[in-house]
Each structure stands twice: as C-alpha cells, then as structure tokens.
Design a protein around this motif. Structure first.
Motif, PDB file in Angstrom:
ATOM      1  N   UNK A 103     -34.236 -26.036   4.683  1.00  0.00           N
ATOM      2  CA  UNK A 103     -32.951 -25.443   4.353  1.00  0.00           C
ATOM      3  C   UNK A 103     -31.859 -26.199   5.100  1.00  0.00           C
ATOM      4  N   UNK A 104     -30.736 -26.421   4.446  1.00  0.00           N
ATOM      5  CA  UNK A 104     -29.635 -27.196   5.015  1.00  0.00           C
ATOM      6  C   UNK A 104     -28.423 -26.299   5.210  1.00  0.00           C
ATOM      7  N   UNK A 105     -27.865 -26.354   6.410  1.00  0.00           N
ATOM      8  CA  UNK A 105     -26.620 -25.648   6.716  1.00  0.00           C
ATOM      9  C   UNK A 105     -25.624 -26.692   7.223  1.00  0.00           C
ATOM     10  N   UNK A 106     -24.718 -27.092   6.374  1.00  0.00           N
ATOM     11  CA  UNK A 106     -23.775 -28.164   6.737  1.00  0.00           C
ATOM     12  C   UNK A 106     -22.574 -28.099   5.799  1.00  0.00           C
ATOM     13  N   UNK A 107     -21.390 -28.197   6.365  1.00  0.00           N
ATOM     14  CA  UNK A 107     -20.167 -28.209   5.556  1.00  0.00           C
ATOM     15  C   UNK A 107     -19.173 -29.184   6.171  1.00  0.00           C
ATOM     16  N   UNK A 108     -18.014 -29.311   5.552  1.00  0.00           N
ATOM     17  CA  UNK A 108     -16.989 -30.272   5.985  1.00  0.00           C
ATOM     18  C   UNK A 108     -16.537 -29.940   7.407  1.00  0.00           C
ATOM     19  N   UNK A 109     -16.798 -30.852   8.336  1.00  0.00           N
ATOM     20  CA  UNK A 109     -16.466 -30.613   9.735  1.00  0.00           C
ATOM     21  C   UNK A 109     -14.960 -30.517   9.951  1.00  0.00           C
ATOM     22  N   UNK A 120     -32.074 -28.097   8.698  1.00  0.00           N
ATOM     23  CA  UNK A 120     -31.115 -29.116   9.116  1.00  0.00           C
ATOM     24  C   UNK A 120     -29.779 -28.408   9.285  1.00  0.00           C
ATOM     25  N   UNK A 121     -29.231 -28.478  10.490  1.00  0.00           N
ATOM     26  CA  UNK A 121     -28.031 -27.712  10.842  1.00  0.00           C
ATOM     27  C   UNK A 121     -26.972 -28.679  11.357  1.00  0.00           C
ATOM     28  N   UNK A 122     -25.941 -28.919  10.577  1.00  0.00           N
ATOM     29  CA  UNK A 122     -24.882 -29.819  10.993  1.00  0.00           C
ATOM     30  C   UNK A 122     -24.053 -29.247  12.129  1.00  0.00           C
ATOM     31  N   UNK A 166     -23.701 -23.173  15.686  1.00  0.00           N
ATOM     32  CA  UNK A 166     -23.804 -21.830  16.270  1.00  0.00           C
ATOM     33  C   UNK A 166     -24.984 -21.045  15.696  1.00  0.00           C
ATOM     34  N   UNK A 167     -25.552 -21.513  14.574  1.00  0.00           N
ATOM     35  CA  UNK A 167     -26.662 -20.802  13.939  1.00  0.00           C
ATOM     36  C   UNK A 167     -28.026 -21.203  14.487  1.00  0.00           C
ATOM     37  N   UNK A 168     -28.082 -22.287  15.274  1.00  0.00           N
ATOM     38  CA  UNK A 168     -29.374 -22.867  15.639  1.00  0.00           C
ATOM     39  C   UNK A 168     -30.261 -21.871  16.367  1.00  0.00           C
ATOM     40  N   UNK A 169     -29.730 -21.197  17.383  1.00  0.00           N
ATOM     41  CA  UNK A 169     -30.564 -20.292  18.175  1.00  0.00           C
ATOM     42  C   UNK A 169     -31.150 -19.184  17.310  1.00  0.00           C
ATOM     43  N   UNK A 170     -30.348 -18.626  16.421  1.00  0.00           N
ATOM     44  CA  UNK A 170     -30.843 -17.572  15.543  1.00  0.00           C
ATOM     45  C   UNK A 170     -31.949 -18.059  14.632  1.00  0.00           C
ATOM     46  N   UNK A 171     -31.812 -19.275  14.110  1.00  0.00           N
ATOM     47  CA  UNK A 171     -32.842 -19.835  13.226  1.00  0.00           C
ATOM     48  C   UNK A 171     -34.131 -20.102  13.993  1.00  0.00           C
ATOM     49  N   UNK A 172     -33.998 -20.559  15.244  1.00  0.00           N
ATOM     50  CA  UNK A 172     -35.192 -20.802  16.062  1.00  0.00           C
ATOM     51  C   UNK A 172     -35.911 -19.487  16.342  1.00  0.00           C
TER      52      UNK A 172
END
Length: 440
Positions: free
Chosen positions: A125-131, A98-100, A105-111
């Motif tokens: 795995x969750x990648x998300x922080x205060x927008x 889950x990528x907030x 910007x991390x999505x392509x690398x994770x795919x």
C-alpha cells in the motif's frame, strides 16, 4: 500485542535520523518491542535517503537482503526515496507499505497495526502525496535517540534554495519551521528524561523562522531555548549554510558555555566557477574567510563541511582549487560525495560529465588530506584534560565511547558511568575510532 518485534534503519542526514528516532520512540512508548538486528525484526522500518544514486542502491540492497534472510518479515519504507519513487519501492518483494514524507506521521500506526495483525504477501500500500501541499511543520511529540545521552530535535524541514544538483527540495517541500514553543516543550521533555545533549537539526536550518508569524530566526530560537531551559547541559547545532553563519552564530558557538564548539558549514566546492554552476550563493574566497573567522573566534572548535567532487565540467585545475582551499583551511572533517545526477535537477542535463574513476580518485585525495588534518587537530589535545560525555556504546572490548564538546570521539574506560560528564586526560590518538583515548 503478539510477541512481534520491530527495527528502524535510518539513512541520510541528521533530520532524517531525528525522524527515525521519533518513530522508534513512539513505538517503544506504545509498548512495541525492538529487535537488535534488522534481520530478526518482524516489521522493519527503512527510513530512506535519495540524495545520490548510491543512497537509492543502499536502500534497495537492504530490502533485498532482509527479504532473503527473513522472508517472513514485513517492510515499511518511508523517507525521501519513498517520496520520490513510491511505485518502484512498492513493487519490491516483502515491502508492505511505502510512506512518503507527506505521510510520515502514519508510519508508527502502520507498524503497530502490522505487529498486531501480520499480513501476507501482496503489493504494498502506498501513502504519498504532493509534498508542496505541506504548509506547516507538524511532527510527533515523541522524540529521542538510538542512545540515551544525546537526542536530535528537527526544528525545520524543507528547502527554498535552488542548487542545480539537489533533489531534496522536491522530496521535502518548502521550508517549514516548528513553532518555538513546541521546540522548547520538546527540549524540556528530553532534559527531564536526562538527555545530556540536544542537537537542533533541519534541512535548511538557517532559514528557521522565516515562515512563522511573528517572524523569528534560528539565533533567536537558540537563545530562547538556552534562556528558558537552564538545565539543558549542551546544545549542538547541525549543518548551517555559509551565508547563514552570521557573526551572532559564531559568537554563540565561541562564547556560550552550553553551546557546543562545533559548526558544520557545507562548502560543496572550493572553486568559485563550480559554485556558480552549482547555483551556490557565495564565492570560494568568502567561504575561506568564514571558516577562518570561526577558527579565530573558537580556536578549539570542530569545523566540518560537505564537499562534492566530479561536478559536470570540473577540470583538474578546478579540483585543485578545492584541494588547496581545504589544505589551507581550519576544517577538521569532511563529508565527501561524488556527483550523482538526480533526474529532474538542472545539473543532470549538464554537459561534460566527469568519468566515475576520476571522481573516485578525487574523493580519495580529499579523504586522505582531511585524515591528516583531522589527526593533527586531535593530536593538539594530547596531554590536555577535556570534558567527555560517556555514551552507551561499547567499543574495543571493555572500553566505551564518549564525545567531547568539539565533536571528537573518545575511547574511555568501560567502568565509567554512562550518560555522565567526566573530566579526562587525553592520553593519545585512537585511530580505530578516528578519535582520541582518554583516562581518569
């Protein structure tokens, strides 16, 4: 890379579509192979929306359907729903990441990592922080489109407005603009790749440039792009808020030969009392005057709007004010939404909710009205000749789809060259594609 395939499914606005296209472009440029269907993908990217409760449901439904039909698939969820409710999505079966929006910007690398080394079941795995920690718009240089004729460039993200019903600022953050030089570099790359049309998009597009130093404006960006890149054949502007559709914007749309005759101006309601409760900074009369001025300046232009029905406390008479304003207006299409209470917004706690069946009825009334207005708009072009950009989309057997400068879908002969302009004669309406039919 193993014989693994990815697929991207986009939900939501043009800015979200642009982000999904950028992810798709990055993956294909890295050598990843794309599947035709989300159900055949080894890794599925779900680029989510959360503007309404129904948008959330659509995302959850897709994840469940893919999990049932392709239990070996790995799902990456990103976008606005991922930013708002990451833990809820992480708990769903088959979701690997889950990528907030904060980490998009991390999505392509994770795919790519998942394609090369598929992982088994387990909590995502969750990648998300205060927008709101995001101060600068920094997006991937890769940019494209699902097709190869039109591309969307996201030049702005975030929103500083405070509409009482809207959750988007909390999942997109403050307004941030892409540096003009980077915008022009991106458009130049698309032109060199033979894209015929570029669409500028953003969450609050009219606020472009206010955060940059030196400060600039959206109109300045448009003019600079057109002056710098004479090979750009057509530039289309995405949704612009009413107070930001200035006389300069109208003049560009009406008079510049390479700017599409098309404006989308969110209305939300045609009742001033409702607009005040929505915290929208204009009146119904001011909106009606604005779209009238657009029509006077550009008689053939497409003019679209977003309209919300069933806002808390909306009476039959207040809805009728909206209906009558649209009926008398030059609007040619609408995006009609029922009010959806978003937790954390002011409107979610307002009294006098409108029953769901009433909202649905009002939505049907507006859709029926705009269908008649749109048909009349299209019918005015029968017998005329229009320039049509032929898209890489097959419709109705041997026919293809095209699009005009003023945002009308066109059914054209299938043997016409794709990704080229053709001067065609409009032969009649084509209600199957909500457009027109044309021939040489």
């Amino acid at each position: 890379m193993p014989d693994q395939r990815f697929h991207v499914v986009n939900f939501g606005c043009r800015a979200s579509q642009s982000e999904g296209a950028a992810i798709q472009d990055e993956l294909t440029q890295a050598g990843a192979r794309e599947s035709v269907s989300p159900y055949d993908a080894d890794v599925l990217v779900v680029n989510s929306c959360t503007v309404t409760a129904e948008a959330d449901r659509e995302v959850r439904r897709l994840i469940r359907r893919v999990g049932r039909r392709n239990p070996d698939s790995r799902i990456v969820v990103t976008g606005c729903f991922a930013q708002r409710r990451p833990e809820e999505l992480a708990a769903m079966p088959h979701v690997g990441y889950v990528v907030g929006n904060s980490h998009k910007h991390m999505v392509s690398g994770l795919v790519l990592e998942s394609l090369q080394d598929p992982q088994g079941e387990g909590r995502a795995e969750v990648f998300c922080s205060d927008i709101f920690d995001e101060k600068v718009l920094d997006v991937s240089p890769a940019q494209g489109s699902a097709g190869r004729t039109r591309a969307t460039v996201k030049v702005q993200d975030g929103c500083d407005a405070n509409c009482s019903f809207c959750i988007i600022p909390s999942v997109r953050g403050r307004s941030r603009s892409l540096d003009p030089d980077r915008v022009i570099d991106r458009v130049r790359d698309l032109v060199q790749r033979e894209y015929r049309e570029v669409v500028f998009s953003g969450i609050h597009l009219g606020s472009y440039g206010r955060d940059l130093r030196p400060r600039t404006s959206f109109v300045d960006l448009v003019r600079r792009t057109l002056d710098t890149l004479p090979a750009l054949e057509r530039l289309r502007l995405s949704s612009i808020e009413p107070l930001e559709v200035t006389s300069e914007v109208i003049e560009l749309v009406a008079a510049h030969p390479r700017v599409a005759h098309h404006l989308h101006v969110p209305m939300q309601s045609g009742c001033t009392r409702i607009l005040r409760r929505m915290r929208r900074p204009y009146s119904a009369d001011a909106y009606a005057d604005l779209v009238g001025r657009i029509r006077d300046a550009a008689p053939d232009a497409a003019i679209g709007a977003d309209v919300m029905v069933g806002f808390p406390g909306e009476t039959d008479d207040e809805f009728l004010e909206t209906y009558r304003l649209i009926e008398a207006s030059p609007l040619t299409y609408l995006h009609v939404f029922p009010f959806s209470a978003r937790p954390g917004t002011v409107a979610a706690d307002m009294d006098n909710p409108v029953p769901e069946h009433v909202s649905r009825f009002r939505g049907r009334q507006l859709r029926s009205l705009i269908a008649r207005k749109n048909a009349a708009f299209r019918e005015a072009f029968v017998g005329r000749q229009l320039d049509v950009l032929v898209l890489d989309e097959v419709v109705h057997g041997n026919s293809r789809s095209g699009i005009t400068d003023n945002f009308i879908r066109v059914r054209v002969p299938g043997d016409l060259d794709v990704n080229r302009w053709h001067r065609l004669a409009v032969t009649g309406l084509d209600d199957a594609c909500h457009g027109i039919a044309a021939a040489l």
